[in-house]
Design a protein around this motif. Structure first.
Motif, PDB file in Angstrom:
ATOM      1  N   LYS A 129     -15.662  11.980 -33.464  1.00  0.00           N
ATOM      2  CA  LYS A 129     -14.111  12.391 -32.809  1.00  0.00           C
ATOM      3  C   LYS A 129     -12.931  13.234 -33.819  1.00  0.00           C
ATOM      4  O   LYS A 129     -13.721  13.628 -35.181  1.00  0.00           O
ATOM      5  CB  LYS A 129     -13.668  11.047 -33.183  1.00  0.00           C
ATOM      6  N   VAL A 130     -12.834  13.183 -32.770  1.00  0.00           N
ATOM      7  CA  VAL A 130     -11.424  14.931 -33.246  1.00  0.00           C
ATOM      8  C   VAL A 130     -10.197  14.526 -32.715  1.00  0.00           C
ATOM      9  O   VAL A 130     -10.086  13.485 -31.663  1.00  0.00           O
ATOM     10  CB  VAL A 130     -12.059  16.223 -32.302  1.00  0.00           C
ATOM     11  N   GLY A 148     -21.125  18.365 -43.263  1.00  0.00           N
ATOM     12  CA  GLY A 148     -20.333  17.903 -43.439  1.00  0.00           C
ATOM     13  C   GLY A 148     -18.655  18.069 -44.456  1.00  0.00           C
ATOM     14  O   GLY A 148     -18.167  18.069 -44.465  1.00  0.00           O
ATOM     15  N   ALA A 149     -18.392  19.200 -43.400  1.00  0.00           N
ATOM     16  CA  ALA A 149     -17.018  20.057 -43.365  1.00  0.00           C
ATOM     17  C   ALA A 149     -15.880  19.079 -43.252  1.00  0.00           C
ATOM     18  O   ALA A 149     -14.800  18.806 -44.067  1.00  0.00           O
ATOM     19  CB  ALA A 149     -17.174  21.424 -43.161  1.00  0.00           C
ATOM     20  N   ALA A 150     -16.325  18.311 -42.083  1.00  0.00           N
ATOM     21  CA  ALA A 150     -15.347  17.243 -41.345  1.00  0.00           C
ATOM     22  C   ALA A 150     -14.456  16.433 -42.547  1.00  0.00           C
ATOM     23  O   ALA A 150     -13.294  15.247 -42.547  1.00  0.00           O
ATOM     24  CB  ALA A 150     -15.902  16.797 -40.082  1.00  0.00           C
ATOM     25  N   ASP A 156     -15.175   8.129 -38.815  1.00  0.00           N
ATOM     26  CA  ASP A 156     -14.904   8.657 -37.267  1.00  0.00           C
ATOM     27  C   ASP A 156     -14.980  10.430 -37.503  1.00  0.00           C
ATOM     28  O   ASP A 156     -15.951  11.401 -37.482  1.00  0.00           O
ATOM     29  CB  ASP A 156     -14.719   8.353 -35.846  1.00  0.00           C
ATOM     30  N   LEU A 157     -13.541  10.694 -38.601  1.00  0.00           N
ATOM     31  CA  LEU A 157     -13.290  11.994 -38.119  1.00  0.00           C
ATOM     32  C   LEU A 157     -14.129  12.748 -39.437  1.00  0.00           C
ATOM     33  O   LEU A 157     -14.496  13.935 -39.075  1.00  0.00           O
ATOM     34  CB  LEU A 157     -12.076  11.715 -38.727  1.00  0.00           C
ATOM     35  N   ALA A 158     -14.763  11.742 -40.118  1.00  0.00           N
ATOM     36  CA  ALA A 158     -15.648  12.369 -41.133  1.00  0.00           C
ATOM     37  C   ALA A 158     -16.630  12.565 -41.391  1.00  0.00           C
ATOM     38  O   ALA A 158     -17.130  13.926 -41.447  1.00  0.00           O
ATOM     39  CB  ALA A 158     -15.043  11.444 -42.789  1.00  0.00           C
ATOM     40  N   THR A 179      -6.838  20.641 -37.311  1.00  0.00           N
ATOM     41  CA  THR A 179      -5.945  19.481 -36.239  1.00  0.00           C
ATOM     42  C   THR A 179      -6.554  18.862 -36.839  1.00  0.00           C
ATOM     43  O   THR A 179      -5.902  17.967 -37.140  1.00  0.00           O
ATOM     44  CB  THR A 179      -5.488  20.155 -34.991  1.00  0.00           C
ATOM     45  N   SER A 180      -7.758  18.306 -36.797  1.00  0.00           N
ATOM     46  CA  SER A 180      -8.195  16.968 -36.885  1.00  0.00           C
ATOM     47  C   SER A 180      -8.757  16.997 -37.843  1.00  0.00           C
ATOM     48  O   SER A 180      -8.658  16.031 -39.102  1.00  0.00           O
ATOM     49  CB  SER A 180      -9.558  17.779 -36.044  1.00  0.00           C
TER      50      SER A 180
END
Length: 373
Positions: A131-132, A62-64, A125-127, A100-101
């Motif tokens: 997606k990046v 869940g780091a993103a 989507d990023l979380a 970056t993302s």
């Protein structure tokens, strides 16, 4: 006591139990999926990114989504937790588009006036790691140059875009505002470049008649991009800290094990002094990096100063630590098989990312209004 007269709260430089638990999870994952032989094999193959590693880091741990509120599908954490992840990524120089993302692009979207519609959907989507995203500006762009970046049409060519090859979406700042452009859309060309740091690929992005979604008008977009770049610079210091810590730890270990004249080479006084000096620099870098992360997490008005101080100091410490690591490993430090060169190249590349140390020194002088000599 009047609130205006209350002393400012001291920054939290210590790690919490939650942050240490997160560190353990990330370090374990990277040890399993991104050890030195794996990273070297990846860059030799020309495909440094491991989709399984990113999926485990972004979605599994869940780091993103650490910076994304829970209502938008994120973890609702702070920059302090993101800094811990970056420390571990710096320690392993793992090729992952986290900075970056999950940091810069995510921070830009969070800073926009609205988080509904396409902005909210993209954040979700990023979380989730689906997606990046990458900001379509040179990796060297500092926050102070945001105004210059917000010029020109959507059709453009931008060189030196970090992690563009791994991105699904590009955030493109223009005179009209900030656009989101899919990398797979017609009129989008992403041409890989040969970077110094092979673990963080750069690319030239060319947009020719590409269709994009306008996320924000020029004014709010400029403020959001500036905040994203400032946050990127502040948390890059944590990556540099992790890199320097690895270099120091491995150098001490090697000089204990390497013997010359029937003695560990680390017992020679000249090497002791060099490693003691490096230890002092790393400890100071930890304080600077943690202070920047805490200032960003708490929304401190001193965040720009904390970021400038952290970058002005940590970038040079990381380069020095990597140089000492190569030199004190002797002959093996100069070989491709040993990972020391990965750390030196990452440290050198990071030293000009989001502004050089010199630019950040200038920012410190401006922010504290130092008198002219």
């Amino acid at each position: 006591m009047n609130a205006q007269n209350e002393p400012a709260q001291a920054p939290g430089l210590l790690y919490s139990e939650t942050e240490e638990d997160l560190r353990s999870a990330v370090r374990s994952l990277l040890a399993d999926r991104a050890d030195a032989p794996t990273v070297i094999a990846g860059i030799e193959s020309g495909t440094p990114y491991d989709p399984r590693l990113w999926d485990s880091l972004a979605a599994g741990i869940g780091a993103a989504g650490l910076l994304v509120p829970e209502k938008l599908g994120g973890q609702g954490a702070t920059h302090r937790e993101a800094a811990v992840v970056l420390e571990e990524l710096g320690r392993s120089v793992a090729p992952a588009p986290y900075l970056t993302s999950a940091v810069v692009a995510t921070e830009i979207l969070l800073a926009l006036d609205t988080q509904d519609g396409p902005v909210g959907a993209l954040l979700g989507d990023l979380a989730a790691g689906r997606k990046v995203a990458a900001l379509a500006l040179p990796f060297s762009t500092p926050s102070a140059d945001t105004a210059a970046a917000m010029t020109g049409p959507l059709d453009r060519t931008v060189t030196g875009v970090a992690d563009a090859a791994a991105a699904d979406v590009l955030l493109v700042p223009t005179t009209e505002g900030l656009y989101a452009v899919g990398t797979g859309a017609d009129g989008v060309a992403v041409e890989p470049l040969v970077p110094l740091d092979l673990t963080r690929p750069l690319a030239a992005v060319t947009l020719t008649g590409a269709a994009g979604t306008l996320l924000a008008a020029a004014g709010p977009a400029a403020e959001a991009v500036a905040k994203g770049l400032l946050t990127g610079a502040g948390l890059l210091a944590s990556e540099q800290l992790g890199l320097a810590e690895w270099c120091l730890t491995e150098t001490v270990r090697h000089t204990r094990e390497r013997h010359q004249f029937n003695r560990p080479v680390g017992s020679f006084q000249s090497l002791k002094h060099r490693m003691a000096q490096l230890w002092l620099e790393v400890v100071s870098a930890r304080a600077a990096a943690r202070n920047a992360a805490d200032a960003l997490a708490t929304g401190s008005p001193d965040a720009p100063l904390a970021v400038a101080v952290a970058q002005a100091y940590c970038s040079r410490v990381a380069v020095h630590a990597a140089e000492e690591c190569v030199q004190l490993h002797g002959g093996i430090g100069m070989t491709w098989e040993h990972p020391a060169h990965l750390y030196l190249k990452r440290a050198k590349a990071d030293s000009i990312a989001y502004g050089t140390a010199g630019r950040h020194h200038e920012a410190v002088a401006e922010l504290v209004e130092l008198p002219a000599p």
